[in-house]
Design a protein around this motif. Structure first.
Motif, PDB file in Angstrom:
ATOM      1  N   GLU A 201       0.825  -1.201   0.000  1.00 50.25           N
ATOM      2  CA  GLU A 201       0.000   0.000   0.000  1.00 50.25           C
ATOM      3  C   GLU A 201       0.866   1.260   0.000  1.00 50.25           C
ATOM      4  O   GLU A 201       1.900   1.308   0.672  1.00 50.25           O
ATOM      5  CB  GLU A 201      -0.927   0.033   1.216  1.00 50.25           C
ATOM      6  CG  GLU A 201      -2.109  -0.904   1.109  1.00 50.25           C
ATOM      7  CD  GLU A 201      -3.139  -0.663   2.197  1.00 50.25           C
ATOM      8  OE1 GLU A 201      -4.264  -1.169   2.064  1.00 50.25           O
ATOM      9  OE2 GLU A 201      -2.806   0.033   3.180  1.00 50.25           O
ATOM     10  N   PHE A 202       0.397   2.261  -0.737  1.00 51.37           N
ATOM     11  CA  PHE A 202       1.076   3.543  -0.826  1.00 51.37           C
ATOM     12  C   PHE A 202       0.068   4.655  -0.515  1.00 51.37           C
ATOM     13  O   PHE A 202      -1.143   4.449  -0.635  1.00 51.37           O
ATOM     14  CB  PHE A 202       1.680   3.751  -2.218  1.00 51.37           C
ATOM     15  CG  PHE A 202       2.789   2.787  -2.540  1.00 51.37           C
ATOM     16  CD1 PHE A 202       4.110   3.171  -2.443  1.00 51.37           C
ATOM     17  CD2 PHE A 202       2.506   1.485  -2.933  1.00 51.37           C
ATOM     18  CE1 PHE A 202       5.137   2.281  -2.730  1.00 51.37           C
ATOM     19  CE2 PHE A 202       3.520   0.580  -3.219  1.00 51.37           C
ATOM     20  CZ  PHE A 202       4.844   0.981  -3.120  1.00 51.37           C
ATOM     21  N   ALA A 203       0.582   5.807  -0.108  1.00 50.16           N
ATOM     22  CA  ALA A 203      -0.274   6.950   0.201  1.00 50.16           C
ATOM     23  C   ALA A 203       0.232   8.166  -0.568  1.00 50.16           C
ATOM     24  O   ALA A 203       1.440   8.327  -0.778  1.00 50.16           O
ATOM     25  CB  ALA A 203      -0.286   7.245   1.694  1.00 50.16           C
ATOM     26  N   VAL A 204      -0.710   9.001  -0.984  1.00 50.86           N
ATOM     27  CA  VAL A 204      -0.367  10.248  -1.676  1.00 50.86           C
ATOM     28  C   VAL A 204      -1.211  11.370  -1.091  1.00 50.86           C
ATOM     29  O   VAL A 204      -2.419  11.197  -0.862  1.00 50.86           O
ATOM     30  CB  VAL A 204      -0.620  10.153  -3.193  1.00 50.86           C
ATOM     31  CG1 VAL A 204      -0.215  11.470  -3.873  1.00 50.86           C
ATOM     32  CG2 VAL A 204       0.127   8.993  -3.814  1.00 50.86           C
ATOM     33  N   PHE A 205      -0.566  12.491  -0.830  1.00 49.98           N
ATOM     34  CA  PHE A 205      -1.297  13.711  -0.481  1.00 49.98           C
ATOM     35  C   PHE A 205      -1.211  14.664  -1.661  1.00 49.98           C
ATOM     36  O   PHE A 205      -0.134  15.116  -2.037  1.00 49.98           O
ATOM     37  CB  PHE A 205      -0.708  14.369   0.760  1.00 49.98           C
ATOM     38  CG  PHE A 205      -1.258  15.752   1.026  1.00 49.98           C
ATOM     39  CD1 PHE A 205      -2.618  15.944   1.217  1.00 49.98           C
ATOM     40  CD2 PHE A 205      -0.418  16.853   1.067  1.00 49.98           C
ATOM     41  CE1 PHE A 205      -3.134  17.214   1.453  1.00 49.98           C
ATOM     42  CE2 PHE A 205      -0.916  18.120   1.303  1.00 49.98           C
ATOM     43  CZ  PHE A 205      -2.280  18.299   1.488  1.00 49.98           C
ATOM     44  N   PHE A 206      -2.365  14.924  -2.282  1.00 50.65           N
ATOM     45  CA  PHE A 206      -2.452  15.858  -3.397  1.00 50.65           C
ATOM     46  C   PHE A 206      -2.772  17.236  -2.833  1.00 50.65           C
ATOM     47  O   PHE A 206      -3.915  17.516  -2.465  1.00 50.65           O
ATOM     48  CB  PHE A 206      -3.527  15.413  -4.390  1.00 50.65           C
ATOM     49  CG  PHE A 206      -3.235  14.103  -5.062  1.00 50.65           C
ATOM     50  CD1 PHE A 206      -2.412  14.046  -6.173  1.00 50.65           C
ATOM     51  CD2 PHE A 206      -3.790  12.912  -4.588  1.00 50.65           C
ATOM     52  CE1 PHE A 206      -2.142  12.844  -6.794  1.00 50.65           C
ATOM     53  CE2 PHE A 206      -3.523  11.709  -5.205  1.00 50.65           C
ATOM     54  CZ  PHE A 206      -2.695  11.665  -6.320  1.00 50.65           C
ATOM     55  N   GLN A 207      -1.771  18.086  -2.795  1.00 55.32           N
ATOM     56  CA  GLN A 207      -1.932  19.392  -2.148  1.00 55.32           C
ATOM     57  C   GLN A 207      -2.789  20.323  -3.008  1.00 55.32           C
ATOM     58  O   GLN A 207      -2.591  20.435  -4.225  1.00 55.32           O
ATOM     59  CB  GLN A 207      -0.557  20.017  -1.916  1.00 55.32           C
ATOM     60  CG  GLN A 207      -0.597  21.258  -1.053  1.00 55.32           C
ATOM     61  CD  GLN A 207       0.800  21.785  -0.791  1.00 55.32           C
ATOM     62  OE1 GLN A 207       1.112  22.913  -1.131  1.00 55.32           O
ATOM     63  NE2 GLN A 207       1.639  20.949  -0.188  1.00 55.32           N
ATOM     64  N   ASP A 208      -3.757  20.973  -2.346  1.00 59.12           N
ATOM     65  CA  ASP A 208      -4.634  21.954  -2.998  1.00 59.12           C
ATOM     66  C   ASP A 208      -5.350  21.360  -4.208  1.00 59.12           C
ATOM     67  O   ASP A 208      -5.509  22.020  -5.237  1.00 59.12           O
ATOM     68  CB  ASP A 208      -3.835  23.198  -3.426  1.00 59.12           C
ATOM     69  CG  ASP A 208      -3.360  24.009  -2.243  1.00 59.12           C
ATOM     70  OD1 ASP A 208      -4.093  24.070  -1.233  1.00 59.12           O
ATOM     71  OD2 ASP A 208      -2.253  24.568  -2.311  1.00 59.12           O
ATOM     72  N   CYS A 209      -5.776  20.114  -4.085  1.00 59.62           N
ATOM     73  CA  CYS A 209      -6.486  19.433  -5.174  1.00 59.62           C
ATOM     74  C   CYS A 209      -7.901  19.083  -4.731  1.00 59.62           C
ATOM     75  O   CYS A 209      -8.135  18.748  -3.564  1.00 59.62           O
ATOM     76  CB  CYS A 209      -5.767  18.137  -5.578  1.00 59.62           C
ATOM     77  SG  CYS A 209      -4.490  18.353  -6.822  1.00 59.62           S
ATOM     78  N   ILE A 210      -8.818  19.118  -5.677  1.00 56.69           N
ATOM     79  CA  ILE A 210     -10.140  18.568  -5.433  1.00 56.69           C
ATOM     80  C   ILE A 210     -10.149  17.127  -5.929  1.00 56.69           C
ATOM     81  O   ILE A 210      -9.182  16.663  -6.551  1.00 56.69           O
ATOM     82  CB  ILE A 210     -11.232  19.406  -6.135  1.00 56.69           C
ATOM     83  CG1 ILE A 210     -10.994  19.408  -7.655  1.00 56.69           C
ATOM     84  CG2 ILE A 210     -11.265  20.818  -5.570  1.00 56.69           C
ATOM     85  CD1 ILE A 210     -12.108  20.122  -8.425  1.00 56.69           C
ATOM     86  N   GLU A 211     -11.238  16.422  -5.650  1.00 53.96           N
ATOM     87  CA  GLU A 211     -11.294  15.003  -5.986  1.00 53.96           C
ATOM     88  C   GLU A 211     -11.110  14.750  -7.484  1.00 53.96           C
ATOM     89  O   GLU A 211     -10.468  13.775  -7.885  1.00 53.96           O
ATOM     90  CB  GLU A 211     -12.620  14.392  -5.517  1.00 53.96           C
ATOM     91  CG  GLU A 211     -12.751  14.275  -4.012  1.00 53.96           C
ATOM     92  CD  GLU A 211     -13.409  15.506  -3.415  1.00 53.96           C
ATOM     93  OE1 GLU A 211     -13.263  16.607  -3.989  1.00 53.96           O
ATOM     94  OE2 GLU A 211     -14.082  15.371  -2.365  1.00 53.96           O
TER      95      GLU A 211
END
Length: 284
Positions: A201-211
């Motif tokens: 499993e990996f995680a990503v934080f998309f900064q200042d993004c909408i879905e």
């Protein structure tokens, strides 16, 4: 160090005057105590008072002379270090002993800092993939300014990864994990944060993004894995499933719980797809 900081308001620009004030107060405590007792009881003896005063002044003088002598090499070293910054060679005035001592302290400090950096890296970086681990991911989020702590979080799971290990061995499994991490980190924006969450499993934080933006970004990575696969299982390119949740700076655990539920929906719907938190599904 705490005592030094606590007394910094006393002659903040002069260490000698600060030491003088502290010594003066400390050595006069017996005299002050005697005066307080004498005034309270009315039993002050002039001879005793004078003797105590003289001995206190002598003690203060001895303490100040001793402290001054102890501080002299330190000030000499500081002056030499200042001269080194302005014009080499280093420390010519303080002698070989102090120069050698300073060099040893500097080497020890450099070694300690290097070890601290290594420990920090080991604690925050996944050794197999070279990207952040879960602790490093959370630390990076905590370090963001308050106005940047919003966007989308995604949890990504490599489809049928257990079959890669079972059919092709753990070495191939490790290669797939490292290749996927490299591909994922290369295809997101520089502002986004990528980590190995655990296992496959990996995680990503998309900064200042909408879905929509986060979903599109993951869909582009999924398409790239189909056209340029990092490996195959049963003749099909290795794919991934993902769950996305909006995060606007509230409890991070809630956002990840929603993303995990969306990931579960993606797996139940057949894998190789991206789901958003909520009832709607978005195929990759």
């Amino acid at each position: 160090m705490q005592f030094y900081l606590a007394t910094s308001f006393i002659f903040p620009r002069s260490l000698r005057l600060r030491l003088f004030a502290l010594c003066f107060v400390a050595t006069h405590l017996p005299l002050i105590g005697y005066l307080g007792w004498g005034f309270a009881t009315g039993r002050i003896m002039l001879a005793e008072f004078l003797l105590l005063t003289v001995m206190t002044v002598i003690g203060t003088g001895i303490a100040l002379v001793g402290i001054g002598a102890l501080l002299s090499p330190i000030h000499a070293l500081a002056d030499a270090l200042h001269d080194e910054e302005s014009a080499p060679p280093a420390l010519p005035q303080v002698g070989d002993v102090i120069r050698t001592l300073y060099a040893g302290v500097q080497r020890a400090a450099d070694t300690t800092q290097a070890r601290i950096d290594m420990l920090h890296q080991a604690a925050h970086e996944d050794p197999l993939t070279g990207i952040a681990n879960r602790r490093g991911f959370l630390a990076a989020l905590d370090a963001l300014p308050a106005d940047r702590r919003k966007g989308c979080v995604a949890i990504i799971d490599i489809d049928y990864f257990k079959r890669v290990n079972d059919l092709k061995g753990h070495e191939e499994g490790d290669r797939v994990l490292a290749a996927f991490a490299t591909r994922l980190a290369a295809l997101v924006r520089r502002a986004d944060i990528v980590a190995r969450w655990g296992g496959e499993e990996f995680a990503v934080f998309f900064q200042d993004c909408i879905e929509d933006e986060a979903s599109w970004s993951l869909a582009r990575i999924a398409a790239r894995l189909r056209s340029d696969p990092i490996g195959e299982i049963h003749g099909r390119p290795i794919s991934f499933s993902a769950g996305i949740s909006r995060w606007i700076g509230g409890p991070l655990d809630d956002a990840f719980a929603q993303a995990d539920e969306a990931l579960y929906e993606a797996k139940q719907a057949g894998r190789d797809r991206i789901c958003r938190a909520g009832p709607s599904l978005t195929a990759a």
